[in-house]
Design an enzyme around this catalytic site. Structure first.
Site, PDB file in Angstrom:
ATOM      1  N   VAL A 144      -2.249  -1.602   8.058  1.00 21.30           N
ATOM      2  CA  VAL A 144      -2.944  -0.325   8.209  1.00 21.30           C
ATOM      3  C   VAL A 144      -4.307  -0.513   8.866  1.00 21.30           C
ATOM      4  O   VAL A 144      -4.672   0.215   9.795  1.00 21.30           O
ATOM      5  CB  VAL A 144      -3.095   0.384   6.854  1.00 21.30           C
ATOM      6  CG1 VAL A 144      -3.936   1.649   6.991  1.00 21.30           C
ATOM      7  CG2 VAL A 144      -1.720   0.740   6.291  1.00 21.30           C
TER       8      VAL A 144
ATOM      9  N   ARG B 272      -9.466 -13.577   6.066  1.00 24.34           N
ATOM     10  CA  ARG B 272      -8.638 -14.410   6.937  1.00 24.34           C
ATOM     11  C   ARG B 272      -9.246 -14.518   8.342  1.00 24.34           C
ATOM     12  O   ARG B 272     -10.068 -13.696   8.729  1.00 24.34           O
ATOM     13  CB  ARG B 272      -7.223 -13.824   7.033  1.00 24.34           C
ATOM     14  CG  ARG B 272      -6.488 -13.742   5.711  1.00 24.34           C
ATOM     15  CD  ARG B 272      -5.254 -12.864   5.815  1.00 24.34           C
ATOM     16  NE  ARG B 272      -5.616 -11.464   6.045  1.00 24.34           N
ATOM     17  CZ  ARG B 272      -4.730 -10.491   6.227  1.00 24.34           C
ATOM     18  NH1 ARG B 272      -3.432 -10.783   6.220  1.00 24.34           N
ATOM     19  NH2 ARG B 272      -5.132  -9.247   6.432  1.00 24.34           N
TER      20      ARG B 272
ATOM     21  N   GLY C  82      12.390  -4.204   7.334  1.00 25.76           N
ATOM     22  CA  GLY C  82      10.952  -4.083   7.129  1.00 25.76           C
ATOM     23  C   GLY C  82      10.521  -2.799   6.466  1.00 25.76           C
ATOM     24  O   GLY C  82       9.324  -2.493   6.398  1.00 25.76           O
TER      25      GLY C  82
ATOM     26  N   LYS D  45       1.024   9.036  -5.781  1.00 30.04           N
ATOM     27  CA  LYS D  45       0.862  10.120  -4.805  1.00 30.04           C
ATOM     28  C   LYS D  45       0.937  11.492  -5.466  1.00 30.04           C
ATOM     29  O   LYS D  45       0.155  12.395  -5.128  1.00 30.04           O
ATOM     30  CB  LYS D  45       1.918   9.976  -3.710  1.00 30.04           C
ATOM     31  CG  LYS D  45       1.711   8.735  -2.848  1.00 30.04           C
ATOM     32  CD  LYS D  45       2.842   8.540  -1.863  1.00 30.04           C
ATOM     33  CE  LYS D  45       2.632   7.292  -1.019  1.00 30.04           C
ATOM     34  NZ  LYS D  45       3.762   7.020  -0.102  1.00 30.04           N
TER      35      LYS D  45
END
Length: 402
Positions: free
Chosen positions: A12, A44, A182, A200
């Site tokens: 994202v 990272r 995926g 949600k």
């Protein structure tokens, strides 16, 4: 020019940076001024990335920089993300997030802090991915008294259920297919057990009814118990099985929960398949408003987050009016009080079913199992009847029969 920091450079976060960069001309026109990413926070390294020069590992750099007006959080979770969110708002910077767990668990206090500091806390991307749902509920439908909000809130489970119906696959095979493509994580627990949809519907409930509904208040049932037989039986009755998050006003309280439902072929959400999501909002003036679109994915989610960035720029000196009161368990009522028809699959004899439930509608029979739809009754009543000796192999609500 407005300078922005993005927290997290995963799927994202990288999408947000990409959209801000590649659509910069359109974004500048819509926002009224240029928006530039100044920092990307990630622990990272990303050697070779075109954005490598923007990477930092110390949030304090962002926190202390007076030039950064807006921070976009895309880390996930409610631990470190909450700490960064709190510090962002405390520093007088607006916060945009796609983090459903953060908003569901800590939304009330972050909205309060944003109000105190005169900045914005926006989270369009936290519920519907690319579907605009927060703004329509908070703004376009604000003249309505909302009685109910429900929807397909998780693309992974909707894909699995769609594959089970279309291809006659069992749950395990459909899940494996979703993982291969995926659409599902290697650990899909949060999706298939209803946790994601629960977060949600908590956000939507809080927004629609004005009280913070915490995930601990909301029972969630996933789709692991749905079988190929259930799909076939439901189809013969004129329904599809969908995992719905649902919140309904019950006098001055809220019944919110997540569970598989039978949804009639006549209902728009019945035709929402694959990884697509859909939300229905029922207002006393508007009637039913249905919003359908990409509920997840890198660019759809990034699109919603960047729209919030533009909104924050436009309201830099005028706070957006998104807020709700804090809530507790006493604001909710158990979904067992809600009345509906019920779908039941059992190995009980038909004569016993009719004796206990009265008038029912049987699905097309299959060896070794019987499925039927009951008359309208509460969850408590159906469980009381089952306790008299009928073993329910599957038990799902029928949406719309109440």
């Amino acid at each position: 020019m407005i300078e922005v920091a993005v927290l997290g450079f995963g799927v994202v976060g990288s999408g947000i940076v990409e959209v801000l960069d590649k659509n910069s001309a359109e974004i500048t026109r819509n926002a009224g001024q240029e928006i530039r990413v100044k920092y990307i926070l990630d622990m990272r390294d990303f050697p070779g990335s075109p954005y490598e020069r923007l990477l930092v590992k110390d949030f304090g750099i962002i926190e202390r920089d007076p030039g950064v007006s807006i921070v976009v959080e895309a880390i996930g979770g409610a631990g470190q993300a909450f700490d960064f969110a709190r510090r962002t708002l405390s520093a007088g910077k607006s916060l945009v997030t796609s983090n459903k767990e953060l908003v569901a668990e800590r939304g009330y206090e972050l909205l309060q802090l944003a109000g105190e500091k005169g900045v914005n806390f926006l989270f369009e991307a936290a519920v519907g991915g690319g579907i605009p749902v927060i703004r329509p509920v908070a703004q376009c439908l604000s003249a309505n008294k909302i009685s109910e909000i429900y929807g397909i809130l998780n693309g992974t489970t909707n894909y699995i259920l769609s594959e089970m119906e279309k291809n006659g696959a069992e749950f395990s095979a459909a899940l494996a297919d979703a993982q291969k493509k995926g659409y599902a994580e290697q650990d899909p627990t949060a999706d298939i057990e209803g946790t994601d949809a629960c977060r949600k519907i908590c956000i939507l409930s809080s927004l629609a009814f004005g009280k913070h509904i915490y995930p601990d208040f909301v029972p969630a049932e996933g789709i692991t118990g749905v079988t190929r037989d259930d799909m076939q039986f439901a189809g013969s009755l004129g329904y599809r099985i969908k995992l719905l998050g649902r919140a309904r006003a019950v006098q001055d309280k809220i019944a919110a929960y997540v569970a598989p439902h039978l949804v009639s072929f006549d209902n728009i959400l019945s035709g929402v398949s694959g990884v697509t999501n859909g939300v229905t909002v029922r207002g006393n003036a508007s009637g039913d408003i249905v919003l359908v679109g990409a509920g997840a994915g890198k660019l759809p989610t990034a699109s919603a987050a960047v729209a919030d960035v533009i909104d924050a720029v436009k309201h830099m000196y005028a706070k957006k009016q998104i807020s709700w009161q804090n809530g507790d368990k006493s604001d909710t009522v158990a979904p067992s009080v809600l009345e509906s028809s019920w779908y039941i699959r059992t190995n009980a004899e038909r004569s016993k079913i009719e004796r206990e439930f009265g008038e029912v509608v049987f699905a097309e029979s299959a060896p070794g199992a019987t499925a039927f739809k009951t008359a309208v009754m509460s969850g408590k009543k159906v469980n009381d009847i089952l306790a008299r000796g009928i073993n329910a192999l599957s038990l799902f609500r029928v949406m719309g029969d109440y």
